[in-house]
Structure formats: C-alpha cells, structure tokens
Design a protein around this motif. Structure first.
Motif, short mmCIF file in Angstrom:
data_model
loop_
_atom_site.label_atom_id
_atom_site.label_comp_id
_atom_site.label_asym_id
_atom_site.label_seq_id
_atom_site.Cartn_x
_atom_site.Cartn_y
_atom_site.Cartn_z
N ASP A 397 -19.37 19.18 -33.13
CA ASP A 397 -20.60 19.03 -32.36
C ASP A 397 -21.51 20.25 -32.54
O ASP A 397 -22.72 20.12 -32.70
CB ASP A 397 -20.27 18.82 -30.88
N THR A 398 -20.90 21.44 -32.53
CA THR A 398 -21.68 22.67 -32.71
C THR A 398 -22.33 22.71 -34.08
O THR A 398 -23.52 23.04 -34.21
CB THR A 398 -20.78 23.90 -32.53
N LEU A 399 -21.56 22.39 -35.10
CA LEU A 399 -22.10 22.40 -36.46
C LEU A 399 -23.22 21.37 -36.61
O LEU A 399 -24.23 21.62 -37.28
CB LEU A 399 -20.99 22.13 -37.47
N HIS A 400 -23.05 20.21 -35.99
CA HIS A 400 -24.07 19.18 -36.08
C HIS A 400 -25.36 19.64 -35.40
O HIS A 400 -26.46 19.43 -35.93
CB HIS A 400 -23.58 17.88 -35.43
N LYS A 401 -25.25 20.29 -34.26
CA LYS A 401 -26.43 20.79 -33.56
C LYS A 401 -27.15 21.85 -34.38
O LYS A 401 -28.39 21.93 -34.40
CB LYS A 401 -26.03 21.36 -32.20
N GLU A 402 -26.39 22.70 -35.07
CA GLU A 402 -27.01 23.71 -35.94
C GLU A 402 -27.81 23.04 -37.05
O GLU A 402 -28.91 23.46 -37.37
CB GLU A 402 -25.92 24.59 -36.57
N MET A 403 -27.25 21.99 -37.61
CA MET A 403 -27.85 21.35 -38.76
C MET A 403 -29.09 20.53 -38.41
O MET A 403 -30.02 20.41 -39.21
CB MET A 403 -26.81 20.46 -39.46
N VAL A 404 -29.13 19.97 -37.20
CA VAL A 404 -30.23 19.08 -36.81
C VAL A 404 -31.58 19.76 -36.98
O VAL A 404 -32.56 19.16 -37.42
CB VAL A 404 -30.04 18.61 -35.35
N GLY A 405 -31.67 21.04 -36.64
CA GLY A 405 -32.96 21.73 -36.70
C GLY A 405 -33.34 22.25 -38.06
O GLY A 405 -34.37 22.92 -38.20
N MET A 406 -32.56 21.97 -39.10
CA MET A 406 -32.84 22.48 -40.44
C MET A 406 -33.66 21.46 -41.22
O MET A 406 -33.27 20.31 -41.35
CB MET A 406 -31.54 22.81 -41.17
N ASP A 407 -34.78 21.91 -41.76
CA ASP A 407 -35.71 20.99 -42.42
C ASP A 407 -35.70 21.10 -43.94
O ASP A 407 -36.34 20.30 -44.60
CB ASP A 407 -37.14 21.27 -41.93
N SER A 408 -35.01 22.11 -44.48
CA SER A 408 -35.10 22.32 -45.93
C SER A 408 -33.72 22.52 -46.54
O SER A 408 -32.77 22.99 -45.88
CB SER A 408 -35.97 23.54 -46.23
N LEU A 409 -33.61 22.18 -47.81
CA LEU A 409 -32.37 22.37 -48.55
C LEU A 409 -32.04 23.85 -48.66
O LEU A 409 -30.87 24.24 -48.61
CB LEU A 409 -32.49 21.75 -49.94
N ASN A 410 -33.06 24.69 -48.77
CA ASN A 410 -32.83 26.13 -48.86
C ASN A 410 -32.15 26.65 -47.59
O ASN A 410 -31.23 27.47 -47.64
CB ASN A 410 -34.16 26.86 -49.07
N GLU A 411 -32.59 26.17 -46.42
CA GLU A 411 -31.99 26.62 -45.16
C GLU A 411 -30.55 26.12 -45.05
O GLU A 411 -29.67 26.83 -44.58
CB GLU A 411 -32.82 26.12 -43.98
N LEU A 412 -30.29 24.89 -45.50
CA LEU A 412 -28.92 24.36 -45.51
C LEU A 412 -28.03 25.18 -46.44
O LEU A 412 -26.86 25.43 -46.13
CB LEU A 412 -28.93 22.90 -45.94
N ARG A 413 -28.58 25.58 -47.57
CA ARG A 413 -27.83 26.41 -48.52
C ARG A 413 -27.39 27.72 -47.86
O ARG A 413 -26.22 28.13 -47.95
CB ARG A 413 -28.69 26.69 -49.74
N THR A 414 -28.33 28.39 -47.18
CA THR A 414 -28.01 29.65 -46.51
C THR A 414 -26.96 29.44 -45.43
O THR A 414 -26.02 30.23 -45.29
CB THR A 414 -29.29 30.25 -45.88
#
Length: 539
Positions: A397-414
């Motif tokens: 649940d924590t990881l999913h909440k972190e990911m929800v606010g990410m809008d770019s592949l670059n941010e997901l990469r980091t």
C-alpha cells in the motif's frame, strides 16, 4: 535586544563577520553562527531569529530554503542574503520572502553590514506600530490576485464555454487574445517533484516560488507571455504571437523556455520541462488546446527532464508495442541476479537503465508501466524478506501511494533506483539475518543456483568447511536445516513462475532440477497447502 543568526558554509566569512561587528554595541545579540542551512534550521525552529544573514548556496539546505522555513515560524524576520553573483533579483522574488537586502561576497565590508543591521533594527521598531500589518496586507492582496487568476483559468478549462465573447473580454484583461493576436499555450512540468517538495516549507511556498520566478523572467522576454499556475506541479504559459510567416514563433518561444529553465535551475534548483501547443485565435480553440495539453498524459510520461517539445497527441490504441508483462520474468530474473551478484548497486543500475530504455523505446501506456514496475519491486522485496529474517520496510500500500503521484518515467526510474539501492545495501549486510558470513554466503550460493541440484556437501566444500560442522552451524543460525532451506527457496521460485509465467508444471519441475514430477507436486503441496495447479488457479 534583537537576535541575529549568521549562516554561511564559508568559514572565513563567518569569522570575519562574527569578530569585526560590535554586535552588543548595535543592540544586537549574535545567537549563533552555522555552516549549513540545516544546522541553522534545527536551532531556528525552536528559537527563530529576528534577523537572518545567510548565504544562498550551502550543503543540506540552501539559504532560500532556510529563509522560507524561518518565515513560516516567524513571518516578520528580517533577511539579508550573501550572494556570489549580482543576479539576485530572481531569488529576491522567488520565495515570497520579502528579503530586505543582499550583499555581494566579493565586495563584503563589515561596516556595510553593520549599517544594514541598524536599518533592520530601526524598521523592526517601526513595524511594531502596525507597519508590518500594512505590509502583510499588501502581500496577501498580491497572493489573492494570483489565486483568483488561477481559479478563473480552471473555470475556463473545465466548465462549458457558454459565451465566447465574455471569455474574449476576460482574456483581454491579461493581454491574451488581443485584436489580431494569436495565443500559443505552453504547459510546464516540475521534474523530480517528490524530491524537490522536501526542500520547501510547503507546497504553497513552492507553488508561489515558481510562479514568482516565472513572472519575473517573462517580464523580460519577447514574445510577451502570461503565466498562470495550474497546480504545484504544473504551470501554463500563454505566449502572444502575430499570425503570419515573418518569424518562427516556435523558435522564439523555445528560446524563451530555455531562459526560464536556466533561471529556475540556478535560483530554485528546480528543473522544468515543457510541451508547446498550437496557436489559437479565439477562446474556443484556446480551451480545446489547453484541455489537450493537460490530458496529454502519455507525452508528459515520456518527457525527459529539460526538454521543450511540440505537443504530439496519440490515440490510446497506438500506445505500446506488444505486452510489457511478457518480459516480466526476464526483468525479474535480471534484477534478482544483479542484486545477488558482485557490485550489486552498479549491476542493478545498469539493469534498470536497460529496462527503462526498453520501455521508453516501445512507448507502453503509463498505467501499464506503473503496474509492471510496482509488481517487479514488490516481488523482489518479497524475495529479500525470504532471504533475510527482516520485516518489510515498505508495504504494498505504501509503495502504491508513492507511485500514484509520479507523472513521468524519469521519476519512476529514480524511485526504483532508490529502492533497489536500499535492497542491495541490506543484502550486502548478510543473508538470512545471520551474523555468520559463512551462512550468508551459503544462502547467496543457493539463490543463484536454484536451477541446479544443490547438496550439503557441495556447499560445505565451496565454503571450505566440514559438512557436519556446516550443517550444525546453519541450523543454529537459521532455525531450519540446510536441505529444508533449499527446498523452501525452490518452492518460492516455483510459486513465482506459476504466478508470472505460462510454463507447465513439468517445465517448472525440470527448471528447478527435480527429476520426478509427482515428487515435485507432493513437495509443493506440503510447502504451500495446494498443488501447483490449484495454486495457479487461486493466483
């Protein structure tokens, strides 16, 4: 007596100002000298100063961030900035700080600072008689004006366009869509938002800081443009352009955007990327393009930091080539092997870069990529918990909440690199929660060879230990026999393949070096409470 805080990572500057200013004679108390913004903030949040003298560029927390935080707890603090350059006009606007003055380090004179401190002291005395309230009221009026402009923009974008003529008049108030002029809208995105927001006192402070810098720069640019903040991560710029072919409006706007990017990075340490829309000649076409820009999630997702590109809209049917999850098992295996191999951080970084490049080149739908990466990370964390007797540091649940606010592949990469580095660090401290290096090495040996037969004598020989001694030591450290541990790890690998692949039970059995399918099924059921086929059906 008013308290003064002095902050600069240049020790000679601190020494010069501390020793060459007669603080008590000025009616001031030097409450402390600090070498970085964070140390200063640790003290200021408990006892904020009346006057802050700070450098801009410092480790851990820069002067602008420090000033913003202190303003949150003491709004009437007096601030002077020590600067190495003469372009402070942007920083002066940037943080809504009402910074009273700045001094250039290369011409720093203690006497000049002493005079400035006296002016601060007098102004504080004066503002105790309602002067500060009037200043604050003016400041609130400015903020309210910007908020009202943002709300009007959102109404224009999201509500039905009942009267084009009315909105034509509304936009004229801001100099947009004047007679014979067209409007070229541009959308700007803050990059690495999750990291940047931690440096600011609040989302509101960051929002206004970016807005103030943008308005300051746009005031100098040609063609003319209006900035309207959409939200803390998104800004809209409306450039005025003349119809015709006399000059390339895209080239002119691109040059202006480069200037904006340069100033934002220098002043706020914020990177922004842009997507340039199409020229509009009336409110109806402007509304349509703004909605397209705001809804263009795919192009935003694949936008690289610092880019300024023309808008390109694609149908969802054109997103991606093939099924990303078809490559899941391959990616999971590569990252697992990288984590368990030598130089784990370097190896995982290389593997992540390869897969991010693969995703980018194929243009998969953003939500698919998010689901894929989240599942990948969760499965790897699960394997880490099996190897180590540690509780999970992050829940699904924590990881999913972190990911929800990410809008770019670059941010997901980091984000993925940060988590993988943490896993590599934990793995390097030893497997199975054991304090014995030999047991850690044995667990690592098993994890890398689940596709082979693994015997106690083989591993003991690898560790140069007597088999009986190694067996007793392993049981004492882990609570299970070595053979039980190998079986458990093979069954977990089997579960993984049952969930994630279409391999038959016989193929999985063979891939884990079991000769007899019936024995494999019996062992699997004893471990999981279900046969492989039942387990797959439930999953």
């Amino acid at each position: 007596m008013y308290n003064v805080m002095l902050v600069d990572d240049d020790y000679p500057v601190i020494e010069l100002l501390s020793e060459h200013i007669a603080w008590s004679e000025l009616g001031l108390n030097l409450m402390g000298s600090y070498e970085n913004g964070w140390s200063a903030w640790e003290h200021a949040r408990l006892a904020p100063p009346d006057i802050l003298i700070t450098d801009i560029g410092m480790p851990r927390m820069n002067g602008l961030e420090l000033s913003a935080r202190i303003k949150e707890v003491k709004a009437d603090v007096r601030i002077a900035i020590l600067s190495c350059h003469n372009e402070f006009q942007y920083a002066q606007q940037a943080m809504r700080l009402n910074v009273q003055d700045y001094l250039l380090k290369d011409a720093l004179d203690p006497q000049e600072l002493a005079e400035l401190l006296l002016r601060f002291k007098r102004s504080i005395d004066e503002e105790t008689q309602q002067g500060w309230e009037r200043s604050r009221l003016t400041h609130l009026v400015d903020e309210t004006r910007e908020l009202r402009k943002e709300q009007r923009l959102k109404n224009f974008i999201h509500q039905p366009l009942l009267s084009s003529e009315q909105w034509q008049r509304e936009w004229l108030e801001y100099g947009v869509l004047a007679q014979d002029n067209h409007c070229l809208p541009v959308i700007g995105y803050v990059e690495d938002f999750r990291i940047i927001k931690q440096r600011f006192a609040s989302d509101q402070t960051l929002h206004f800081a970016i807005g103030n810098v943008l308005r300051e720069v746009l005031h100098e640019l040609k063609p003319e443009a209006v900035h309207i903040g959409y939200d803390v991560k998104t800004s809209l710029l409306l450039f005025t352009c003349k119809p015709g072919l006399k000059f390339n409006i895209y080239a002119e706007v691109s040059a202006g955007l480069q200037r904006i990017q340069s100033v934002l990075e220098r002043v706020l340490k914020v990177r922004m990327s842009f997507v340039i829309g199409h020229p509009c000649d009336d409110p109806s076409s402007l509304k349509a393009v703004l909605n397209q820009l705001l809804g263009n999630e795919e192009q935003r997702f694949y936008l690289e930091p610092g880019q300024a590109v023309k808008a390109a809209f694609r149908d969802e049917e054109g997103q991606g080539h093939g099924d990303l999850f078809a490559y899941y098992d391959q990616a999971s295996s590569e990252l697992r092997d990288a984590l368990l191999g030598e130089e784990a951080c370097h190896a995982t970084h290389q593997a992540i870069e390869r897969w991010i490049s693969f995703i980018r080149s194929n243009g998969y739908a953003p939500e698919t990529v998010k689901d894929w990466l989240l599942k990948l990370l969760l499965d790897l964390k699960l394997k880490l918990q099996l190897l180590q007797s540690l509780s999970p540091s992050y829940t699904a649940d924590t990881l999913h909440k972190e990911m929800v606010g990410m809008d770019s592949l670059n941010e997901l990469r980091t984000w993925l690199i940060i988590h993988m580095d943490a896993m590599a660090q934990r793995l390097s401290s030893g497997f199975a929660g054991s304090r014995r290096a030999e047991v850690a090495e044995a667990c690592k040996y098993v994890s890398l060879r689940l596709h082979q037969r693994i015997t106690l004598d083989e591993v003991a020989g690898f560790l140069h230990l007597n088999s009986s001694y190694f067996s007793r030591m392993f049981k004492k450290e882990t609570g299970v026999t070595f053979i039980e541990y190998v079986t458990r790890m093979k069954m977990e690998r089997a579960k993984e393949q049952l969930r994630q692949t279409g391999r038959t039970v016989a193929e999985i059995c063979e891939g884990l070096a079991y000769d007899n399918v019936s024995y494999f099924i019996k062992t699997f059921k004893a471990n999981s409470g279900a046969t492989p086929s039942e387990f797959r059906e439930r999953s």
